[in-house]
Design a protein around this motif. Structure first.
Motif, PDB file in Angstrom:
ATOM      1  N   SER A   1       0.860  -1.180   0.000  1.00 51.07           N
ATOM      2  CA  SER A   1       0.000   0.000   0.000  1.00 51.07           C
ATOM      3  C   SER A   1       0.888   1.218   0.000  1.00 51.07           C
ATOM      4  CB  SER A   1      -0.912   0.000   1.243  1.00 51.07           C
ATOM      5  OG  SER A   1      -1.614   1.230   1.305  1.00 51.07           O
ATOM      6  N   SER A   2       0.457   2.254  -0.711  1.00 49.55           N
ATOM      7  CA  SER A   2       1.229   3.497  -0.749  1.00 49.55           C
ATOM      8  C   SER A   2       0.990   4.341   0.490  1.00 49.55           C
ATOM      9  CB  SER A   2       0.856   4.297  -2.009  1.00 49.55           C
ATOM     10  OG  SER A   2      -0.532   4.620  -1.992  1.00 49.55           O
ATOM     11  N   ARG A   3       0.061   3.918   1.348  1.00 51.19           N
ATOM     12  CA  ARG A   3      -0.248   4.686   2.542  1.00 51.19           C
ATOM     13  C   ARG A   3       0.896   4.574   3.537  1.00 51.19           C
ATOM     14  NH1 ARG A   3      -2.694   3.254   7.374  1.00 51.19           N
ATOM     15  NH2 ARG A   3      -2.991   1.137   6.568  1.00 51.19           N
ATOM     16  N   GLU A   4       1.360   5.699   4.065  1.00 50.57           N
ATOM     17  CA  GLU A   4       2.408   5.708   5.059  1.00 50.57           C
ATOM     18  C   GLU A   4       1.803   5.565   6.456  1.00 50.57           C
ATOM     19  OE1 GLU A   4       4.906   9.077   4.712  1.00 50.57           O
ATOM     20  OE2 GLU A   4       5.796   8.447   2.804  1.00 50.57           O
ATOM     21  N   VAL A   5       2.518   4.849   7.312  1.00 54.41           N
ATOM     22  CA  VAL A   5       2.041   4.592   8.666  1.00 54.41           C
ATOM     23  C   VAL A   5       3.055   5.175   9.642  1.00 54.41           C
ATOM     24  CG1 VAL A   5       1.430   2.826  10.354  1.00 54.41           C
ATOM     25  CG2 VAL A   5       0.889   2.484   7.933  1.00 54.41           C
ATOM     26  N   ASP A   6       2.576   5.971  10.558  1.00 55.87           N
ATOM     27  CA  ASP A   6       3.434   6.512  11.601  1.00 55.87           C
ATOM     28  C   ASP A   6       3.495   5.487  12.726  1.00 55.87           C
ATOM     29  OD1 ASP A   6       4.894   7.948  13.363  1.00 55.87           O
ATOM     30  OD2 ASP A   6       3.362   9.473  13.775  1.00 55.87           O
ATOM     31  N   ILE A   7       4.554   4.689  12.753  1.00 57.20           N
ATOM     32  CA  ILE A   7       4.608   3.604  13.734  1.00 57.20           C
ATOM     33  C   ILE A   7       4.796   4.144  15.150  1.00 57.20           C
ATOM     34  CG2 ILE A   7       5.476   1.928  12.067  1.00 57.20           C
ATOM     35  CD1 ILE A   7       8.256   2.365  13.121  1.00 57.20           C
ATOM     36  N   ALA A   8       5.271   5.366  15.282  1.00 58.13           N
ATOM     37  CA  ALA A   8       5.443   5.937  16.618  1.00 58.13           C
ATOM     38  C   ALA A   8       4.106   6.158  17.303  1.00 58.13           C
ATOM     39  CB  ALA A   8       6.221   7.245  16.536  1.00 58.13           C
ATOM     40  N   SER A   9       3.040   6.292  16.495  1.00 60.35           N
ATOM     41  CA  SER A   9       1.714   6.547  17.072  1.00 60.35           C
ATOM     42  C   SER A   9       0.961   5.262  17.392  1.00 60.35           C
ATOM     43  CB  SER A   9       0.881   7.398  16.103  1.00 60.35           C
ATOM     44  OG  SER A   9       0.660   6.684  14.885  1.00 60.35           O
ATOM     45  N   LEU A  10       1.519   4.103  17.030  1.00 55.32           N
ATOM     46  CA  LEU A  10       0.830   2.837  17.257  1.00 55.32           C
ATOM     47  C   LEU A  10       1.118   2.305  18.645  1.00 55.32           C
ATOM     48  CD1 LEU A  10       1.528   1.026  13.848  1.00 55.32           C
ATOM     49  CD2 LEU A  10      -0.465   2.406  14.483  1.00 55.32           C
ATOM     50  N   SER A  11       0.172   1.553  19.174  1.00 57.34           N
ATOM     51  CA  SER A  11       0.367   0.915  20.472  1.00 57.34           C
ATOM     52  C   SER A  11       1.216  -0.338  20.303  1.00 57.34           C
ATOM     53  CB  SER A  11      -0.980   0.539  21.081  1.00 57.34           C
ATOM     54  OG  SER A  11      -1.607  -0.469  20.294  1.00 57.34           O
ATOM     55  N   LEU A  12       1.603  -0.927  21.449  1.00 58.12           N
ATOM     56  CA  LEU A  12       2.405  -2.148  21.378  1.00 58.12           C
ATOM     57  C   LEU A  12       1.647  -3.284  20.704  1.00 58.12           C
ATOM     58  CD1 LEU A  12       4.430  -2.451  24.712  1.00 58.12           C
ATOM     59  CD2 LEU A  12       5.317  -2.500  22.382  1.00 58.12           C
ATOM     60  N   ASP A  13       0.346  -3.418  20.986  1.00 53.17           N
ATOM     61  CA  ASP A  13      -0.438  -4.467  20.351  1.00 53.17           C
ATOM     62  C   ASP A  13      -0.504  -4.269  18.845  1.00 53.17           C
ATOM     63  OD1 ASP A  13      -0.893  -5.708  22.745  1.00 53.17           O
ATOM     64  OD2 ASP A  13      -2.825  -4.715  23.110  1.00 53.17           O
ATOM     65  N   GLN A  14      -0.706  -3.019  18.430  1.00 55.98           N
ATOM     66  CA  GLN A  14      -0.762  -2.738  17.000  1.00 55.98           C
ATOM     67  C   GLN A  14       0.596  -3.006  16.333  1.00 55.98           C
ATOM     68  OE1 GLN A  14      -2.150   1.303  17.442  1.00 55.98           O
ATOM     69  NE2 GLN A  14      -4.212   0.779  16.710  1.00 55.98           N
ATOM     70  N   LEU A  15       1.660  -2.597  17.030  1.00 56.17           N
ATOM     71  CA  LEU A  15       2.992  -2.860  16.485  1.00 56.17           C
ATOM     72  C   LEU A  15       3.258  -4.359  16.375  1.00 56.17           C
ATOM     73  CD1 LEU A  15       5.110  -0.165  18.356  1.00 56.17           C
ATOM     74  CD2 LEU A  15       4.709  -0.279  15.898  1.00 56.17           C
ATOM     75  N   ASN A  16       2.804  -5.112  17.350  1.00 51.87           N
ATOM     76  CA  ASN A  16       3.002  -6.558  17.319  1.00 51.87           C
ATOM     77  C   ASN A  16       2.252  -7.183  16.146  1.00 51.87           C
ATOM     78  OD1 ASN A  16       4.050  -9.018  18.405  1.00 51.87           O
ATOM     79  ND2 ASN A  16       2.006  -9.477  19.177  1.00 51.87           N
ATOM     80  N   GLN A  17       1.013  -6.719  15.915  1.00 55.17           N
ATOM     81  CA  GLN A  17       0.256  -7.221  14.771  1.00 55.17           C
ATOM     82  C   GLN A  17       0.943  -6.865  13.456  1.00 55.17           C
ATOM     83  OE1 GLN A  17      -3.720  -5.706  15.097  1.00 55.17           O
ATOM     84  NE2 GLN A  17      -4.176  -6.815  17.000  1.00 55.17           N
ATOM     85  N   LEU A  18       1.446  -5.636  13.371  1.00 62.46           N
ATOM     86  CA  LEU A  18       2.151  -5.205  12.167  1.00 62.46           C
ATOM     87  C   LEU A  18       3.438  -6.010  11.975  1.00 62.46           C
ATOM     88  CD1 LEU A  18       1.949  -3.144   9.870  1.00 62.46           C
ATOM     89  CD2 LEU A  18       3.281  -1.560  11.262  1.00 62.46           C
ATOM     90  N   LYS A  19       4.100  -6.308  13.068  1.00 59.34           N
ATOM     91  CA  LYS A  19       5.317  -7.121  12.998  1.00 59.34           C
ATOM     92  C   LYS A  19       5.004  -8.518  12.480  1.00 59.34           C
ATOM     93  CE  LYS A  19       8.654  -9.203  16.235  1.00 59.34           C
ATOM     94  NZ  LYS A  19       7.954 -10.497  16.376  1.00 59.34           N
TER      95      LYS A  19
END
Length: 814
Positions: free
Chosen positions: A6-24
């Motif tokens: 996706s061309s959409r950029e994601v600000d990972i600094a604004s994500l929670s730990l759970d969201q980061l874990n899912q993204l990981k």
């Protein structure tokens, strides 16, 4: 960061730990899928190229029509057939359909397919690299957020820490106290208290016997931040306290290959020792200063997966040279400890010797670290294996250039996960298969030493050599490249590493060298012309020129067959001598069985009758020349090997004489007593010559005698069940016991003190300086061995009667 999907950029600094874990997890799955796709594309590209090569053969062969070949009906089923029309072929266009095309049109179609697959695989590589960078950024952000949470939850006094707990393995807690960081990397109960500028740690540490001992560590921090420590223990524990972060290093870590499948590998945690964990932190900090991605590669990853602790670590960097990254590492260490703890060494590239990369070396955290960059090589043509350029490469390109798939595994220091870029390394490691990432012949011509490295890994780990690798090793071009391109120092290093592993390593080494037709290439001297004959099975004498002929068949050579028997007999006795195989291996490594030098002596013993004339017209025994020039061993080690070989006839003679003497029923007969005295003297002289290697010499002689039992020969432990073999084993066991009990000669070279030293011999016996003094000292030694109860007066009288002989003779023995 951005995602390729996706061309959409994601600000990972604004994500929670759970969201980061899912993204990981999402990125890990995508990387795994793309990697599998890339592997399939590479296999498809290889099949297209093979088909293109087959068409080329047909087009250039004037007798192609009528030629027999195998026709594939399925991927695994072939039937015999003949070429009817060499001008036209059927081309598989997919989905089960075929079309008839001319050979030229078919070649053009395959060329376009290869180009298409190559472009697509390159695109997938770029996507994987971007995904990997995204994953690393996600993991670093998760680590940062976790550290913030821990800091908020920490409610520790700035000066005093009081806590008692049990720390689970690999869960690392820190206590920031007056600038001191305590990191506990092993499960044990502990107490930590701070008072003033001193930190006291009490720990109940499990020892090797599973008994707990209390270890007290006092750390003093000066005002300049210099940390000193004193360690005391209530009992002797084999655990070693490490500098800086402390902790105890286990002998082994978790064996991952037993439980982790290739599908589970991207999520599997890797257990690190405290030193390794500290090194990883330093590498991550250094990588952050240059935007680098750092991976540990090679043998450390392999051994870590097998649960072994390795002190040598190879580090690969993606965007700078090893020397540049080493400077960043040194800067990080200086910032942490106020000083650089290691000098940086640089080993230059040497393409002629198949070393294509400059390497930086450091010692960090009690570990030896080599640093290089990921590499990609370009060649002028397929015939040349010397690269025209070596550039920065991708992890996949670097992994593909390595020797074996199981050595092409990477440990990403940012994600702390193992990466298998070839898609085969983890499965091959679990199965114990040595397979090359690329075509085996190409890999071996790139660095022919890999043939011997495969032998070393097979002997040390019990791995199985892949059939394609075996076939490539037998290629005469690979043998010629091994002789032309690889330095003899590197050959010696590989053989030493293989023979030193265990008693069973030597039989495997010789078996593989014979099967791969590499024995005569590895065990030779590059200088001088060998002369004489070598011994073979059945007492066959073989001209040494035939042993080293280019067309010599090492697999059937009676010389290397005898070498195989010798090391097999040595291993059989080793395992029969000790209570368990583990005890035998430990004794072997403690040099109780002569160690790897005895094994090498047995391998070279069939060459004992041959010599080589050096350029200085000096005749040298061939085994000595092989050790010094062929394997580039230190002179002392080569001398030990030759001494063990030369001592075999003497040991055999002494063992036969002792058996005859011990069997004599007349214990008080004068002639028997005289034979015993002379036997004691000859045994003592042998021990003076061999010193602490005399037991190894007996072991070598025993193995050579066992190997010569043609009628009673049997491989492995079954050999010692035959009456003839038992008789040989008992004969040497009796002599070994006699040295200690009947003759009391063990350590005689240190215990026997001469009555008269060289100065007294000159003054009292008027012996001129020079060889005569040495001769008289030997005569005195022989007298003391013959008559251990004699005093100085008796010795003086004996020497007076032999002064003239000592002066007249270059070497005198009574």
């Amino acid at each position: 960061m951005s995602s390729s999907s996706s061309s959409r950029e994601v600000d990972i600094a604004s994500l929670s730990l759970d969201q980061l874990n899912q993204l990981k997890q999402q990125h890990e799955q995508e990387i795994q899928n793309y990697t599998a796709q890339h592997s399939d594309m590479k296999q498809l590209e290889s099949r297209f190229k093979e088909s293109r090569s087959a068409l080329e053969v047909i087009a250039t062969d004037p007798n192609a029509e009528g030629r027999e070949l195998l026709v594939p009906l399925t991927q695994s089923l072939y039937v015999p057939g003949k070429i009817v029309d060499a001008e036209n072929v059927l081309v598989d266009i997919g989905t089960g359909y075929y079309v008839e095309k001319s050979v030229a049109a078919a070649k053009d179609l395959l060329d376009r397919r290869v180009d298409l697959v190559t472009k697509n695989s390159d695109s997938v590589t770029q996507v994987v690299m971007q995904k990997q960078r995204n994953l690393e950024a996600i993991v670093m952000m998760m680590q940062y957020k976790l550290s913030q949470i821990q800091e908020k939850k920490a409610d520790l006094d700035e000066r005093t820490v009081e806590e008692t707990t049990t720390i689970p393995l690999l869960v690392r807690r820190r206590w920031q106290t007056l600038g001191v960081v305590l990191v506990i990397g092993r499960s044990f109960g502990f107490e930590a208290r701070a008072s003033g500028r001193q930190v006291l740690v009490r720990a109940a540490v499990p020892s090797a016997q599973q008994q707990c001992s209390e270890v007290v560590v006092r750390r003093q921090v000066s005002r300049r931040g210099v940390v000193t420590e004193r360690v005391s223990s209530t009992s002797n524990t084999t655990a070693r306290w490490k500098r800086y972060f402390g902790g105890f290093e286990p002998e082994r870590t978790r064996v991952m290959t037993n439980t982790v499948t290739s599908e589970e590998l991207p999520k599997a945690m890797v257990e690190l020792t405290p030193n390794e964990a500290e090194l990883v932190e330093i590498l991550v900090a250094a990588a952050a200063r240059g935007g680098s991605t750092v991976r540990i590669c090679g043998g450390w990853v392999r051994d870590k997966a097998l649960g072994k602790v390795t002190k040598d670590i190879d580090v690969a960097v993606d965007n700078c040279s090893g020397a540049t990254f080493a400077e960043r590492v040194s800067s990080v260490v200086t910032d942490r400890h106020g000083r650089a703890d290691s000098r940086i060494g640089v080993i230059a590239a040497n393409p002629e010797q198949s070393k294509h990369l400059e390497t930086a070396t450091m010692r960090l955290c009690d570990l030896e670290v080599d640093l290089v960059n990921l590499r990609s090589e370009q060649y002028a043509d397929d015939a040349s294996r010397v690269p025209t350029s070596v550039d920065f490469g991708t992890p996949l390109e670097d992994a593909s250039r390595r020797d074996f798939t199981l050595n092409a595994l990477f440990f990403n220091v940012h994600t702390r996960k193992i990466e298998d870029w070839t898609g085969k390394g983890w499965d091959d490691l679990r199965a114990g298969v040595l397979r090359t990432p690329l075509d085996a012949r190409v890999t071996l011509l790139d660095d022919p030493l890999r043939a011997l490295r495969g032998v070393r890994f097979a002997a040390r780990y019990g791995f199985r050599l892949d059939a394609a690798f075996r076939d490539a090793c037998r290629d005469p071009d690979v043998r010629d490249a091994l002789l032309a391109k690889v330095s003899r120092e590197r050959v010696g290093k590989e053989l030493k590493g293989a023979l030193a592993a265990s008693p069973t390593a030597a039989p495997r080494v010789v078996a593989e060298l014979r099967a791969l037709h590499l024995a005569s290439a590895a065990l030779r001297t590059p200088i001088g012309l060998p002369r004489g004959t070598a011994s073979g099975v059945g007492n066959l004498a073989t001209p040494v020129e035939d042993v080293y002929a280019r067309n010599a068949d090492d697999a059937t050579s009676p010389v290397w067959h005898l070498a195989a028997r010798c090391v097999s007999a040595h291993a059989a006795v080793a395992f029969a001598t000790f209570a368990s195989p583990e005890d035998a291996v430990k004794a072997y490594k403690r040099d109780e069985l002569g160690g790897w030098l005895a094994a090498l002596a047995l391998v070279l013993s069939p060459l004992a009758g041959a010599t080589v004339a050096t350029p200085k017209h000096k005749t040298t025994p061939l085994p000595t020349a092989v050790c010094r020039e062929g394997l580039k061993l230190p002179t002392r080690e080569g001398d030990v090997v030759q001494a063990l070989i030369d001592a075999s006839p003497k040991c055999r003679d002494l063992a036969d004489r002792w058996r005859e003497t011990a069997a004599d029923p007349r214990p008080d007969a004068l002639d028997l007593l005289e034979r015993k005295r002379r036997l004691r003297r000859d045994v003592g002289v042998l021990l003076f010559d061999l010193r602490d290697k005399w037991r190894a010499a007996l072991a070598v002689a025993r193995a050579r005698d066992l190997a010569s039992l043609d009628d009673a020969w049997a491989p492995g432990p079954a050999l010692l069940q035959t009456p003839a073999a038992k008789d040989v084993k008992d004969k040497y066991a009796d002599l070994l016991a006699a040295v200690d009990s009947d003759f009391n000669l063990d350590n005689v070279w240190n215990d026997l003190k001469p009555f008269f030293d060289g100065k007294r011999l000159i003054s009292e016996f008027h012996v001129p300086k020079g060889p005569a003094v040495g001769n008289l000292l030997r005569i005195q030694r022989d007298f003391q061995l013959l008559y251990p109860a004699a005093d100085a007066d008796a010795c003086r009288a004996y020497l007076v009667s032999h002064v003239d002989r000592a002066v007249a003779s270059k070497k005198q023995r009574t």
